[in-house]
Design an enzyme around this catalytic site. Structure first.
Site, short mmCIF file in Angstrom:
data_model
loop_
_atom_site.label_atom_id
_atom_site.label_comp_id
_atom_site.label_asym_id
_atom_site.label_seq_id
_atom_site.Cartn_x
_atom_site.Cartn_y
_atom_site.Cartn_z
N HIS A 1 0.82 -1.22 0.00
CA HIS A 1 0.00 0.00 0.00
C HIS A 1 0.85 1.27 0.00
O HIS A 1 0.44 2.29 -0.53
CB HIS A 1 -0.95 0.00 1.21
N CYS B 1 7.65 0.36 -2.00
CA CYS B 1 6.96 0.44 -0.71
C CYS B 1 7.06 1.89 -0.25
O CYS B 1 7.36 2.77 -1.07
CB CYS B 1 7.49 -0.59 0.29
N GLY B 2 6.81 2.16 1.01
CA GLY B 2 6.82 3.55 1.44
C GLY B 2 8.20 4.17 1.36
O GLY B 2 8.38 5.26 0.80
N HIS C 1 28.31 -2.51 -11.55
CA HIS C 1 29.37 -3.02 -10.67
C HIS C 1 28.91 -4.18 -9.78
O HIS C 1 29.70 -5.05 -9.45
CB HIS C 1 29.87 -1.90 -9.73
N GLY D 1 12.05 -1.64 3.59
CA GLY D 1 11.52 -2.97 3.92
C GLY D 1 11.55 -3.89 2.72
O GLY D 1 11.82 -5.10 2.86
N GLY E 1 11.11 2.03 0.54
CA GLY E 1 11.99 1.13 -0.22
C GLY E 1 12.81 0.23 0.69
O GLY E 1 13.33 -0.79 0.26
C1 RB5 Z 1 3.88 0.69 5.04
O1 RB5 Z 1 3.12 1.57 5.80
C2 RB5 Z 1 5.38 0.96 5.14
O2 RB5 Z 1 5.82 0.67 6.42
C3 RB5 Z 1 6.10 0.15 4.08
O3 RB5 Z 1 5.57 0.45 2.84
C4 RB5 Z 1 7.59 0.39 3.90
O4 RB5 Z 1 7.89 1.75 3.95
C5 RB5 Z 1 8.52 -0.41 4.67
O5 RB5 Z 1 9.74 -0.29 4.48
#
Ligand code: RB5
Length: 148
Positions: free
Chosen positions: A9, A66-67, A99, A71, A69
């Site tokens: 999301h 992701c929010g 590289h 995670g 990158g």
């Molecule tokens: C989601 O709310 C957020 O925690 C996820 O997208 C991301 O940023 C994790 O690294």
């Protein structure tokens, strides 16, 4: 080449535009989801699917949104043979391939906007690994770690 894209999301808002960009660059794009913007979904599910699609050879490169990158990169790097990183600049996006043979690019949709994301993806997909001895030697050291 075949490129797989995924987003939780946090990255969902950029995914459709980036899918179109990659398609317009004449790559085949696989979209592993999310297919709805569910604030309760979990980035590891999508990052795992992107990473496994690349690791299995069904795609040559992966892009995970992701929010931040972060995670996404942490998760993707748990899959053997995946070399993932967050890149929010074009230099890292192509140098990481040239590289380091980076095969999964992670982008934080809450950090950069669509135009920079587009340029970063163009840099990433346009880059090729440079098979010089020093880069191969360094990659082999990473592979040895992975095998321990
Ligand atoms: C989601 O709310 C957020 O925690 C996820 O997208 C991301 O940023 C994790 O690294």
């Amino acid at each position: 080449m075949i490129v797989v894209i995924g987003a939780d999301h946090g990255g969902y808002s950029l995914k459709d535009d980036l899918f179109s960009l990659i398609d317009n660059l004449n790559h085949k794009v696989l979209d592993i989801g999310a297919h709805v913007n569910d604030p309760l979904d979990d980035y590891p599910d999508y990052a795992k699917a992107v990473a496994e699609t690349v690791a299995s050879g069904q795609a040559q490169r992966g892009i995970m949104l992701c929010g931040s990158g972060v995670g996404a990169a942490i998760t993707a790097n748990k899959v053997k043979s995946i070399r993932a990183s967050v890149c929010h600049d074009t230099y890292s996006a192509h140098q990481g391939v040239e590289h380091d043979d980076m095969n999964v690019l992670c982008i934080g949709s809450r950090v950069i906007g669509i135009e920079l994301a587009r340029e970063i993806i163009i840099s990433f997909l346009g880059a090729k690994f440079i098979p010089e001895e020093k880069y191969i030697r360094r990659l082999n050291k990473i592979k040895n770690l992975e095998d321990q």
